[in-house]
Design a protein around this motif. Structure first.
Motif, short mmCIF file in Angstrom:
data_model
loop_
_atom_site.label_atom_id
_atom_site.label_comp_id
_atom_site.label_asym_id
_atom_site.label_seq_id
_atom_site.Cartn_x
_atom_site.Cartn_y
_atom_site.Cartn_z
N GLY A 1 0.91 3.06 -2.15
CA GLY A 1 2.22 4.11 -1.65
C GLY A 1 3.45 3.30 -2.31
N GLY A 2 4.37 3.95 -1.74
CA GLY A 2 5.64 3.34 -2.19
C GLY A 2 6.22 4.30 -3.17
N PHE A 3 7.58 4.41 -3.66
CA PHE A 3 7.79 5.22 -4.48
C PHE A 3 7.44 5.12 -5.97
CE2 PHE A 3 11.64 7.03 -6.78
CZ PHE A 3 11.58 8.24 -6.17
N VAL A 4 6.00 5.48 -5.97
CA VAL A 4 5.44 5.25 -7.43
C VAL A 4 4.60 6.57 -7.44
CG1 VAL A 4 3.71 3.85 -8.72
CG2 VAL A 4 5.24 2.62 -6.90
N PRO A 5 4.45 7.09 -8.70
CA PRO A 5 3.84 8.40 -8.67
C PRO A 5 2.26 8.18 -8.66
CG PRO A 5 4.92 8.11 -10.85
CD PRO A 5 5.26 6.95 -9.95
N PRO A 6 1.28 8.96 -8.05
CA PRO A 6 0.04 8.69 -7.93
C PRO A 6 -0.74 8.39 -9.38
CG PRO A 6 0.76 10.71 -6.85
CD PRO A 6 1.96 10.18 -7.42
N ASP A 7 -0.26 8.76 -10.34
CA ASP A 7 -0.98 8.73 -11.64
C ASP A 7 -0.66 7.10 -12.09
OD1 ASP A 7 1.65 9.25 -12.17
OD2 ASP A 7 1.26 9.55 -14.58
N ARG A 8 0.06 6.68 -11.44
CA ARG A 8 0.21 5.12 -11.71
C ARG A 8 -0.54 4.11 -10.69
NH1 ARG A 8 4.93 4.19 -14.74
NH2 ARG A 8 5.17 6.09 -16.17
N THR A 9 -1.06 4.60 -9.56
CA THR A 9 -1.51 3.89 -8.48
C THR A 9 -2.88 4.11 -8.23
OG1 THR A 9 -0.95 5.54 -7.14
CG2 THR A 9 0.60 3.71 -7.36
N VAL A 10 -3.56 5.40 -8.82
CA VAL A 10 -4.81 5.81 -8.38
C VAL A 10 -5.82 4.57 -9.09
CG1 VAL A 10 -6.70 7.60 -8.73
CG2 VAL A 10 -4.38 8.16 -7.98
#
Length: 296
Positions: A58-67
């Motif tokens: 989570g946080g202010f990071v786009p999902p394409d960077r965290t999935v």
């Protein structure tokens, strides 16, 4: 390709009772099962029981960077500690992540479970919600004699000690958990760390977009695995997932060694950017990224 098979099952023996009784998120026996049947480990899988883990999402990071992001630390019943190692400071970075495995003793593993319980890693602990926006959530999981205990805490590292939204008991609980996370991330391994060789690799694919600019473009590579993009994990961002194992994994890894994080991969007449995510010993298949935290 030779797989790293750490078979220190004997090291896990002191944890047999601990691991056998644990169920995901403290779940009990399934309908029709006795408690002893529900707690019995599957033959040969004792070493792969997850004992402790810390991860952020989570946080202010786009999902394409965290999935598909890797947990910071995962500790297993046989003493393996799996983390992501350093990566070279270059752009674009390598296609494959640097996942490392080290070893701790059975006594250290047992001590971690004790420390986790003392740090408040148990269902129902109140950590409050601080006055911090867009901060990541830290999830800490510990397998105890009462089952798997897990807590998810917003802005664990970002909140201030005197945050007016937190009560003193909540601040104290956060301090204990933060100290435990530091213990996990600072575990001393026995001997030199080794490269983690997964039995299965998740391949997360999204449509390739030309980044523009004047920098040289990475050459295209033809994808040799299952058809991309595979099963969508996040339809809005068109992030798909396939997995590879065995001889197919060897072939994919050979190609990935020649690629970088911005390499366009071609499959079925389309181009994709790929994130390679080694699956950890307690993980299997693309469902790894859909059953917890809404696309970890």
């Amino acid at each position: 390709m030779t797989r790293l098979r750490n078979t220190l099952i004997a090291a896990a023996t002191p944890l047999a009772l601990l691991c056998a009784c644990a169920q995901p998120d403290g779940a009990g026996a399934a309908p029709g099962q006795s408690a002893s049947q529900a707690s019995a480990p599957t033959s040969g899988e004792g070493a792969n029981y997850l004992v402790a883990r810390t991860e952020s999402y989570g946080g202010f990071v786009p999902p394409d960077r965290t999935v598909g992001s890797l947990p910071a630390v995962s500790v297993y019943a046989d003493g393996r500690v799996i983390t992501e190692g350093p990566v070279p400071m270059i752009y674009p970075g390598p296609a494959l992540p640097n996942v490392q495995v080290t070893q701790i003793t059975p006594e250290q593993v047992q001590e971690l479970t004790r420390q986790g319980a003392a740090a408040g890693v148990r269902n129902g602990t109140d950590f409050g919600r601080p006055n911090v926006a867009d901060a990541p959530t830290t999830r800490v999981t510990v397998r105890t004699e009462q089952g798997t205990q897990s807590v998810a805490v917003e802005a664990l590292s970002e909140s201030q000690a005197n945050d007016p939204m937190l009560t003193q008991p909540q601040r104290d609980a956060r301090k204990k958990l933060s100290d435990f996370v530091k213990t996990l991330t600072g575990l001393p391994g026995e001997g030199k760390s080794q490269k983690y060789e997964p039995e299965e690799m998740a391949v997360l694919a999204r449509p390739y977009t030309d980044p523009g600019g004047t920098d040289p473009k990475s050459p295209e590579i033809a994808w040799a695995g299952p058809a991309l993009p595979g099963q969508y994990l996040n339809a809005a961002f068109k992030i798909g997932c396939v997995t590879v194992a065995g001889a197919e994994l060897d072939k994919v890894l050979t190609a990935a060694e020649k690629a970088n994080a911005m390499t366009p991969w071609t499959s079925g007449g389309a181009k994709y950017l790929i994130t390679f995510r080694p699956l950890l010993p307690d993980e299997s298949g693309c469902s790894t990224f859909t059953v917890t935290k809404g696309n970890r």
